[in-house]
Design a protein around this motif. Structure first.
Motif: not given
Length: 862
Positions: A295, A317, A342
């Motif tokens: 996401s 993410c 990340c």
């Protein structure tokens, strides 16, 4: 569905109904009635056996009478007898699994079911005992396809013509109809849609979820490409308070509002979503699984809103820059935290307390420079590809730590001395830690260590303390600038895999023979290595690619004299100084050892698991003992009146010319076996001989190489080939391809051949000439090495005995092999085994070895 024979069916049923191989005496007739009725179908036998276990004769009679009412003998109705004996919750759990929980992880399934029903453990146990579900070795909930079909049919019968009032929906056509036409009802408890089956976009009305006030399970996933095909126009109104699970791949919502979340929610899966922020006011105490991976717009995560979450997956993410807790000192139940890639995450909070982590993944968090003082008790930590510069000294407090991955931490300069207090550590990866100044000398204190990877860590000598790691099974010291190996390398008694490639030593200590468990040795690109010492007996995989100074590989011949392994892989590509005479002897031993195993009856079993056995070295000739050989990429053998089952496993050999090859392509030899029918038509059987996977072969190849290996001709015994059909010739075509089965047109097969004990071009009318021929050959073989200055009568008698015995063995072998190719001749495997054993003993006798390998030593001995 095919059933078992009556006696086998009765035995299978008895194991489940009586826990023994035969029925109890009083139940013999009843058992035979069950077996006869279900026509030996194994699944029905298991399910009914479990259902009737321990029941009285009256219950048996009742159950069998109900079965016999089913006049059309529908197998699902037979299985339904066991389903009808379940309680209401047990039936619902069974239907949940059949409709949407099959192949889910058991931990997630139990969390979901516990949120829906009471006493789930005992009810799941009942389903297992009745063979209505199982849990696989990789912890997935499974169910037989027939049982799944039965469960789904039960649900379909709730409303055959109107899916909107069924309890569970899984068919994409039914779901499309219900959602598009807004035909939802409060009967729906679960929806499971694979969006890859959906051809058109579905647009939901804002009130769609409000109607389904009994909805417990909502899953919109895509098994192909993660693309979302369900959209909402203006957000969604309130959702069922019964909802336990939401899964929505590519969810288009930018935020999750409180009215969209149920306080009973157990799992939230929204990978590849458009979510920018999560809810900010609702605390979901029951939420245990969160997956928001990839996401890319998500910026922060507040753990205090989900204090009991066990699994948190935020992999990919890339905008996530913060993980926080608005409740200071709160203790969390996290078992697994995945923050892989990340890339915006720069630091980790120090005020988050976790009782006991199982796994923490920070791999690829390229801005992460500091690891917090270790207040988390973890079993596995993955810090590979991070910017970590140092590890805290408090790491010694991680008494449960089993895995520590620091691969490609290019900024890591040192390891704290306290790391050597990790007595439970089994896996340590330091590969690519380029700023480490060699390997620490105290590594030997990690007494539980099983795997040590230190590729590209510059160290000219191996720390002697490493030799104290008696549990070590894998050691990777590739490209470590090592100039000398320790003499007592054999102390690593548990070692199974040793990678020493791209180093500068010129010899391997003789103590390597003491590594009795070693099965893989990599010395590729060790360009100073000149000779291989005697090697451990279990070693069957050697990568010596590009050892350009290596001359003598004869120690491989000793490896082949033991019990033959079908997984043998000897890669000597680009070893241009290899003694070709030694290579020929290795190939001959390869053939003798393999043939002996085949004749012992292992031919159909030992080669079932792999197509990867090979011996590769630079060369341009097929061995002369390959009597069936040819120039080019195909070879043919006319063999009148044989059937496919006559062919045992065969040796195959090819010479491949390479041009512009690189290791990223992998390498395989494609082959087509050709069986010629009486009128000239051919049966073609395709096969693949895998050699190197992508990235595992030599960096380059520009010359001819010989490949020797096995083809598993048990594939000829195919159900599609009539067992009694006779053929009149057998052949094979070769081509070179990559790992993706794409042909490499710039690499070609220059020569080829195949060899089998059943195949020899000699005709029967020449058989009488073979005996004197072999006598002459063996006599000349002796005289060539014999020193005429030495005269020892008993030695001459021994030599004469060896000559005659070997000639007789070879002559009988050819006679038997010729007879076996004719129809109606009984098998003669046992006789061939004895003949081969005699030949092996003769070949390994001290006299003949001395004659064959070194005539001068023989003369000196006598």
């Amino acid at each position: 569905m095919r059933g078992l024979p009556e006696d086998e069916a009765l035995q299978l049923f008895s194991w489940y109904a009586f826990k023994q191989s035969n029925p109890n005496k009083d139940y013999d007739d009843l058992s035979k009635r069950v077996v006869k009725y279900v026509e030996g179908v194994p699944l029905a036998l298991k399910v009914l056996g479990c259902h009737l276990l321990g029941k009285s004769k009256q219950i048996w009679e009742s159950a069998i009478n109900r079965l016999e009412i089913i006049s059309h003998k529908d197998i699902q109705n037979v299985l339904k007898v066991s389903y009808e004996g379940l309680s209401d919750d047990e039936r619902n759990i069974f239907l949940d699994i059949a409709c949407f929980l099959k192949l889910e992880n058991i931990e997630f399934v139990m969390d979901f079911l516990n949120a829906c029903y009471l006493e789930v453990e005992s009810q799941v146990s009942v389903l297992k005992d009745k063979c209505l579900m199982t849990v696989s070795r990789n912890n997935k909930v499974t169910m037989h396809k027939l049982l799944q079909d039965m469960g789904r049919e039960i649900v379909r019968q709730e409303s055959p013509s109107n899916p909107g009032i069924r309890s569970r929906l899984w068919n994409h056509i039914d779901i499309d109809n219900v959602l598009k036409e807004n035909k939802m009802s409060n009967a729906i408890e679960g929806i499971c849609l694979d969006m890859s089956m959906q051809t058109k976009i579905i647009y939901l009305q804002p009130s769609s979820f409000g109607v389904m006030d009994q909805l417990r399970f909502f899953k919109l996933h895509n098994s192909v490409n993660n693309i979302n095909k369900v959209y909402v126009s203006h957000g969604l109104s309130s959702i069922s308070s019964e909802l336990r699970y939401i899964c929505w791949y590519g969810c288009p919502l930018k935020s999750l509002q409180p009215n969209f979340l149920s306080e009973n929610l157990v799992a939230l899966d929204m990978p590849h979503s458009h979510i920018e922020q999560l809810w900010s006011s609702v605390q979901l105490d029951n939420l245990k699984h969160i997956d928001l991976s990839f996401s890319k717009h998500l910026r922060s995560q507040d753990l205090s809103l989900t204090p009991n979450v066990k699994i948190l997956v935020l992999e990919g993410c890339t905008s996530l820059h913060e993980i926080s807790s608005s409740i200071h000192g709160c203790k969390y139940e996290l078992h697994m935290l995945n923050l892989r890639h990340c890339r915006s995450l720069e630091s980790l909070p120090t005020d988050i307390h976790v009782a006991s982590f199982e796994k923490v993944i920070f791999s690829g968090c390229s801005k992460l420079k500091q690891f917090p003082q270790a207040s988390w008790d973890m079993k596995e930590i993955y810090l590979d590809e991070t910017a970590i510069e140092d590890l805290p000294s408090s790491i010694e407090n991680l008494s449960r730590l089993v895995i520590l991955n620091l691969e490609d931490c290019s900024m890591l300069q040192r390891l704290p001395s306290s790391i050597y207090q990790l007595k439970s550590l089994q896996y340590l990866n330091l590969s690519g830690c380029l700023k480490l100044d060699g390997l620490p000398d105290k590594l030997g204190n990690l007494e539980a260590l099983r795997v040590l990877k230190a590729e590209r860590v510059a160290t000219r000598e191996v720390p002697t303390s490493i030799l104290n790691l008696r549990c070590l099974e894998e050691l990777d010291l590739t490209n470590c600038s090592i100039v000398k190996l320790p003499n007592n390398l054999g102390q690593l008694s548990s070692l199974k895999s040793l990678l020493l490639g791209r180093n500068f030593f010129d010899s391997i200590p003789e103590s390597i023979e003491q590594l009795s468990e070693l099965s893989y040795l990599d010395v590729s690109y060790c360009e100073r290595l000149q000779i291989l010492p005697k090697l451990p007996s279990k070693l069957d995989n050697i990568n010596a690619n590009n050892c350009i100074s290596l001359e003598e590989p004869l120690s491989l011949r000793d490896l082949l004299k033991r019990d033959f392994s079908p997984s043998i892989r000897f890669n000597f590509s680009n070893c241009f100084k290899l003694n070709q005479n030694s290579c020929s002897k290795i190939m001959r031993q390869f053939q003798m050892s393999a043939n002996l195993q085949i004749l012992r009856g292992l031919g159909q079993e030992i080669f079932l698991e792999t197509d990867r056995s090979y011996f590769c070295f630079p060369g341009s000739e097929i061995p002369e003992w390959f009597t069936l050989r040819a120039k080019g990429s195909s070879v043919w053998y006319p063999w009148p009146n044989f059937c496919s089952s006559d062919v045992t496993s065969l040796l195959i050999c090819v010479v491949v010319g390479f041009r512009d090859y690189n290791k990223d392509q992998g390498l395989a030899i494609g082959l087509d076996w050709l069986l010629q029918r009486e009128h000239g038509a051919e049966v073609v059987i395709h096969g693949t001989w895998s050699v190197w996977d992508n990235g595992t072969g030599p960096d380059y190849l520009e010359s001819d190489h010989v490949f020797l290996g096995f083809n598993h001709t048990f594939k000829f015994d195919d159900l599609l080939l009539p067992r009694d059909e006779r053929y009149h010739g057998i052949g094979i075509r070769f081509h070179v391809q990559n790992s993706y089965a794409e042909r490499l047109h710039y690499c070609n097969v220059r020569k080829c051949g195949f060899f089998g004990r059943d195949l020899n071009p000699l005709r029967v009318n020449k058989l009488p000439l073979l005996f004197p021929f072999y006598c002459v050959i063996y006599l000349f073989k002796i005289l060539f090495y014999f020193d005429s200055r030495v005269y020892v009568p008993h030695v001459y008698l021994s030599l004469f005995h060896l000559t005659i015995t070997n000639a007789i063995c070879h002559w009988f072998s050819f006679v038997i092999l010729h007879l076996r190719s004719r129809p109606n001749v009984p098998q003669t495997n046992s006789l061939l085994i004895h003949i081969t054993l005699i030949q092996c003993k003769l070949e390994s006798s001290p006299i003949l070895i001395s004659l064959t390998l070194d005539g001068e030593k023989f003369c000196d001995k006598y």
